[in-house]
Design an enzyme around this catalytic site. Structure first.
Site, PDB file in Angstrom:
ATOM      1  CG  ASP A  13      -1.888  -1.077   1.278  1.00 53.62           C
ATOM      2  OD1 ASP A  13      -2.161  -1.395  -0.108  1.00 53.62           O
ATOM      3  OD2 ASP A  13      -2.329  -2.273   2.663  1.00 53.62           O
ATOM      4  CE  LYS A  18       0.625   9.821  -8.193  1.00 47.63           C
ATOM      5  NZ  LYS A  18      -0.184  11.666  -7.456  1.00 47.63           N
ATOM      6  CG  ASN A  38      -2.983 -10.500  -2.231  1.00 48.91           C
ATOM      7  OD1 ASN A  38      -2.753 -10.620  -3.276  1.00 48.91           O
ATOM      8  ND2 ASN A  38      -1.863 -11.290  -2.070  1.00 48.91           N
ATOM      9  N   GLY A  40      -4.760  -4.654  -4.183  1.00 46.76           N
ATOM     10  CA  GLY A  40      -5.322  -2.827  -4.142  1.00 46.76           C
ATOM     11  C   GLY A  40      -4.875  -2.031  -4.400  1.00 46.76           C
ATOM     12  CB  THR A 239       1.894 -11.829   0.668  1.00 45.45           C
ATOM     13  OG1 THR A 239       0.926 -12.966  -0.251  1.00 45.45           O
ATOM     14  CG2 THR A 239       2.640 -11.980  -0.418  1.00 45.45           C
ATOM     15  NE  ARG A 303      -7.834  -6.312   6.738  1.00 46.49           N
ATOM     16  CZ  ARG A 303      -6.190  -7.262   6.197  1.00 46.49           C
ATOM     17  NH1 ARG A 303      -6.282  -8.269   7.317  1.00 46.49           N
ATOM     18  NH2 ARG A 303      -5.545  -7.465   5.754  1.00 46.49           N
TER      19      ARG A 303
HETATM   20  P1  GDP Z   1      -1.082   0.169  -3.414  1.00 50.88           P
HETATM   21  O1  GDP Z   1      -1.214  -0.757  -2.921  1.00 50.88           O
HETATM   22  O2  GDP Z   1       0.418   0.679  -3.309  1.00 50.88           O
HETATM   23  O3  GDP Z   1      -1.357   0.886  -4.551  1.00 50.88           O
HETATM   24  O4  GDP Z   1      -1.585   1.622  -2.274  1.00 50.88           O
HETATM   25  P2  GDP Z   1      -3.078   2.011  -1.751  1.00 50.88           P
HETATM   26  O5  GDP Z   1      -3.812   1.872  -3.464  1.00 50.88           O
HETATM   27  O6  GDP Z   1      -3.577   0.609  -1.543  1.00 50.88           O
HETATM   28  O7  GDP Z   1      -3.007   2.894  -0.913  1.00 50.88           O
HETATM   29  C1  GDP Z   1      -2.549   3.860  -1.303  1.00 50.88           C
HETATM   30  C2  GDP Z   1      -3.291   4.823  -1.826  1.00 50.88           C
HETATM   31  O8  GDP Z   1      -2.418   6.727  -1.480  1.00 50.88           O
HETATM   32  C3  GDP Z   1      -4.495   5.099  -2.153  1.00 50.88           C
HETATM   33  O9  GDP Z   1      -5.845   5.871  -1.489  1.00 50.88           O
HETATM   34  C4  GDP Z   1      -4.298   6.352  -3.332  1.00 50.88           C
HETATM   35  O10 GDP Z   1      -4.960   6.453  -3.854  1.00 50.88           O
HETATM   36  C5  GDP Z   1      -3.355   7.475  -2.138  1.00 50.88           C
HETATM   37  N1  GDP Z   1      -2.530   7.673  -2.596  1.00 50.88           N
HETATM   38  C6  GDP Z   1      -1.043   7.382  -3.350  1.00 50.88           C
HETATM   39  N2  GDP Z   1      -0.173   8.580  -3.310  1.00 50.88           N
HETATM   40  C7  GDP Z   1      -0.733   9.348  -3.006  1.00 50.88           C
HETATM   41  C8  GDP Z   1       0.043  10.597  -2.206  1.00 50.88           C
HETATM   42  O11 GDP Z   1       1.245  11.491  -2.678  1.00 50.88           O
HETATM   43  N3  GDP Z   1      -0.275  11.030  -1.725  1.00 50.88           N
HETATM   44  C9  GDP Z   1      -1.818  11.110  -1.059  1.00 50.88           C
HETATM   45  N4  GDP Z   1      -2.679  11.919  -0.070  1.00 50.88           N
HETATM   46  N5  GDP Z   1      -2.688   9.686  -0.846  1.00 50.88           N
HETATM   47  C10 GDP Z   1      -1.438   9.081  -2.205  1.00 50.88           C
HETATM   48  P1  IMO Z   2      -0.704  -4.398  -2.007  1.00 54.62           P
HETATM   49  O1  IMO Z   2      -0.408  -4.836  -3.467  1.00 54.62           O
HETATM   50  C1  IMO Z   2      -1.072  -4.766   1.950  1.00 54.62           C
HETATM   51  C2  IMO Z   2      -1.530  -8.668   3.605  1.00 54.62           C
HETATM   52  C3  IMO Z   2      -2.418  -8.623   4.201  1.00 54.62           C
HETATM   53  C4  IMO Z   2      -1.869 -10.025   5.088  1.00 54.62           C
HETATM   54  C5  IMO Z   2      -0.922 -10.632   4.767  1.00 54.62           C
HETATM   55  C6  IMO Z   2      -0.470 -12.418   4.196  1.00 54.62           C
HETATM   56  O2  IMO Z   2      -2.683  -3.387  -2.094  1.00 54.62           O
HETATM   57  O3  IMO Z   2       0.119  -3.587  -1.422  1.00 54.62           O
HETATM   58  P2  IMO Z   2      -2.676 -12.776   2.215  1.00 54.62           P
HETATM   59  O4  IMO Z   2      -3.932 -12.698   1.923  1.00 54.62           O
HETATM   60  O5  IMO Z   2      -1.781 -12.198   1.106  1.00 54.62           O
HETATM   61  O6  IMO Z   2      -2.640 -14.281   2.296  1.00 54.62           O
HETATM   62  O7  IMO Z   2      -2.139 -12.000   3.450  1.00 54.62           O
HETATM   63  O8  IMO Z   2      -0.370  -9.511   3.553  1.00 54.62           O
HETATM   64  N1  IMO Z   2      -1.522  -7.950   2.253  1.00 54.62           N
HETATM   65  C7  IMO Z   2      -1.437  -6.727   1.728  1.00 54.62           C
HETATM   66  N2  IMO Z   2      -0.719  -6.207   3.191  1.00 54.62           N
HETATM   67  N3  IMO Z   2      -1.623  -4.413   0.718  1.00 54.62           N
HETATM   68  C8  IMO Z   2      -1.298  -5.632   0.036  1.00 54.62           C
HETATM   69  O9  IMO Z   2      -1.185  -5.500  -1.236  1.00 54.62           O
HETATM   70  C9  IMO Z   2      -1.102  -6.880   0.826  1.00 54.62           C
HETATM   71  N4  IMO Z   2      -1.369  -8.084   0.258  1.00 54.62           N
HETATM   72  C10 IMO Z   2      -1.453  -8.732   0.922  1.00 54.62           C
HETATM   73  O10 IMO Z   2      -2.851  -8.040   5.331  1.00 54.62           O
HETATM   74  O11 IMO Z   2      -1.198  -9.288   6.896  1.00 54.62           O
HETATM   75 MG    MG Z   3      -3.153  -1.758  -1.772  1.00 53.44          MG
END
Ligand code: GDP
Ligand code: IMO
Ligand code: MG
Length: 440
Positions: A13, A18, A38, A40, A239, A303
């Site tokens: 995350d 982005k 898993n 997002g 994971t 979560r």
């Molecule tokens: P990923 O799994 O690594 O692609 O990240 P996620 O999408 O799960 O979580 C990143 C969150 O931060 C998302 O809601 C994005 O829209 C947001 N985001 C990404 N870059 C920035 C940033 O530079 N500033 C802010 N405020 N939000 C960001």
């Molecule tokens: P992105 O690509 C954050 C975490 C779960 C748990 C562990 C194992 O969006 O960054 P799993 O379902 O893979 O067996 O869970 O890994 N986890 C993530 N945490 N971002 C993710 O993906 C994750 N994918 C799995 O929360 O701790």
């Molecule tokens: Mg994510």
């Protein structure tokens, strides 16, 4: 060379979606090499937010084709929903997505087993996403998995389906004392649900190799993060795949000798979803403040994410494992209102019983994580909004100092700074730091 790998350098995350979106405008292929639903990955473009789970984020770049590589695990039902959502948003996917025939399929019983195991584990739970990643990976390594290519042969599919459902039902009844899943209905549903996916099954690996051989631009999109890696991460709180540059070759079917550049995506602070060690975690009000400022709620499960200060030791070890060309630093704007910003420069290793001295540790060490006490220094905050900044020089001086200190500590240059979730809110710090951007 026209290839780039984008990797999450913390616990997921970090903003990979982005960053991949920003860098894939000039890509011919965008390829996921591990993980599954898993993940997002959020992209905000033209006022619309899209969350990609299994489809590479490059699908939002009209000139790019996308590949789900052999190292991924694919849930056919969730993929159909994701594609329907993209179609509703006006994103063309037809002819733009290939799923490698060797990718393993997540069936309903995998999700059920994942959730039951978590429910019954009590304090020993991992905090998984409940998407069946553990059970499908168990089948894969046990060499009994059902793969995407099996969808092209109904008889072979049915035979494997029956055998694996019987094994899953045995586990459900004998291990978990739960109801079994009736076979007949599920098989028909499942065959029906997999028809859209069957049309996309192909030799993803060959497509990527041919692109590389012809000098086409290929972007590899990582999911999760380095410290969730099955081998390098905070086992067992990880994971089931190789999340860094280490996963690309086996997760696509290309030689590692092709890979020339990698970007590590790091948040300006640290978050983690699920259980497991987290040295800089902030309990209580400070953690709540970061969570609210950063909107730290999971893109897949909703979560609340655990939050803490930037941990240089954690990223330093990611830099070492991956030899990142550069970093993309995201969510700097989340710190805009803070007066002071602590950051952990390394750790003190708490002595074990019988030891008198612990010592200082510079790299995060997953096997001794519980004994790592962060050592902090405090930077001055900039207390001014940064979301409108479009160049390095427009950033407040204190913000630039924070970025510079961070790159010094982790020993890797920052090439991109993100100051908001929108596609436009990104700054190229050093022109030419990434060959990918020079040649695009
Ligand atoms: P990923 O799994 O690594 O692609 O990240 P996620 O999408 O799960 O979580 C990143 C969150 O931060 C998302 O809601 C994005 O829209 C947001 N985001 C990404 N870059 C920035 C940033 O530079 N500033 C802010 N405020 N939000 C960001
Ligand atoms: P992105 O690509 C954050 C975490 C779960 C748990 C562990 C194992 O969006 O960054 P799993 O379902 O893979 O067996 O869970 O890994 N986890 C993530 N945490 N971002 C993710 O993906 C994750 N994918 C799995 O929360 O701790
Ligand atoms: Mg994510």
């Amino acid at each position: 060379m026209p290839d780039l790998t984008v990797v999450g350098a913390q616990w997921g995350d970090e903003g990979k979606g982005k960053v991949v979106d920003c860098l894939s405008r000039t890509a011919r292929l965008v390829v996921r090499y591990q993980g599954g639903p898993n993940a997002g990955h959020t992209v905000r473009a033209r006022g619309r937010e899209t969350i990609l789970h299994q489809v590479p984020s490059g699908i939002l770049s009209p000139g790019a084709k996308c590949v789900i590589g052999c190292g991924c695990v694919v849930d056919p039902e969730l993929l159909a929903e994701e594609l329907a959502g993209l179609a509703r948003a006006g994103v063309r996917t037809r002819g733009r997505l290939v799923v490698d025939g060797r990718a393993h399929l997540i069936m309903r019983w995998h999700r059920r087993l994942d959730r039951l195991r978590e429910e019954r584990a009590g304090a020993g739970r991992i905090g998984t996403t409940g998407r069946g990643i553990g059970p499908v990976s168990t089948d894969k390594v046990d060499r009994v998995g059902i793969r995407a290519a099996d969808l092209l042969d109904e008889d072979a599919f049915q035979a494997k389906f029956k055998r694996n459902l019987a094994a899953a039902n045995w586990l459900l009844m004998e291990k978990f004392r739960a109801d079994p899943i009736p076979q007949r209905r599920l098989m028909a549903d499942c065959w029906q649900a997999t028809r859209p996916l069957a049309a996309m099954v192909g030799d993803g690996g060959a497509l990527v190799n041919e692109a590389l051989e012809n000098g086409r631009r290929v972007l590899f999109e990582g999911a999760q993060g380095v410290h969730l890696d099955i081998d390098l991460g905070t086992y067992p709180y990880v994971t089931c795949s190789s999340t860094g540059v280490n996963g690309v070759a086996s997760g696509v079917g290309v030689s590692p000798l092709w890979l020339t550049e990698a970007v590590g995506v790091v948040k300006a602070y640290t978050t983690r979803v699920g259980e497991g060690p987290f040295p800089t975690e902030l309990a209580g009000a400070e953690g709540d403040t970061l969570r609210v400022l950063g909107g730290e709620f999971g893109a897949t499960t909703g979560r609340a994410r655990r939050c803490g200060w930037f941990d240089a030791g954690l990223v330093r070890s990611s830099v070492r494992y991956n030899r990142f060309t550069a970093l993309a630093l995201t969510k700097l704007d989340v710190l805009d209102s803070l007066v002071e910003i602590p950051l952990a420069t390394g750790y003190r290793l708490r002595p074990q019983a019988g030891e008198t001295r612990g010592g200082v540790v510079e790299h995060f060490d997953a096997t001794r994580a519980a004994r790592l006490e962060p050592l902090y220094e405090t930077m001055t905050g900039w207390r001014t909004p940064t979301g409108h900044c479009r160049s390095w020089r427009e950033l407040p001086l204190a913000a630039r100092r924070y970025v510079r200190r961070l790159e010094e500590l982790v020993e890797c240059p920052v090439a991109l700074v993100s100051i908001g979730s929108d596609r436009e809110q990104i700054i190229e710090v050093k022109k030419g730091a990434l060959q990918w951007l020079k040649s695009g």
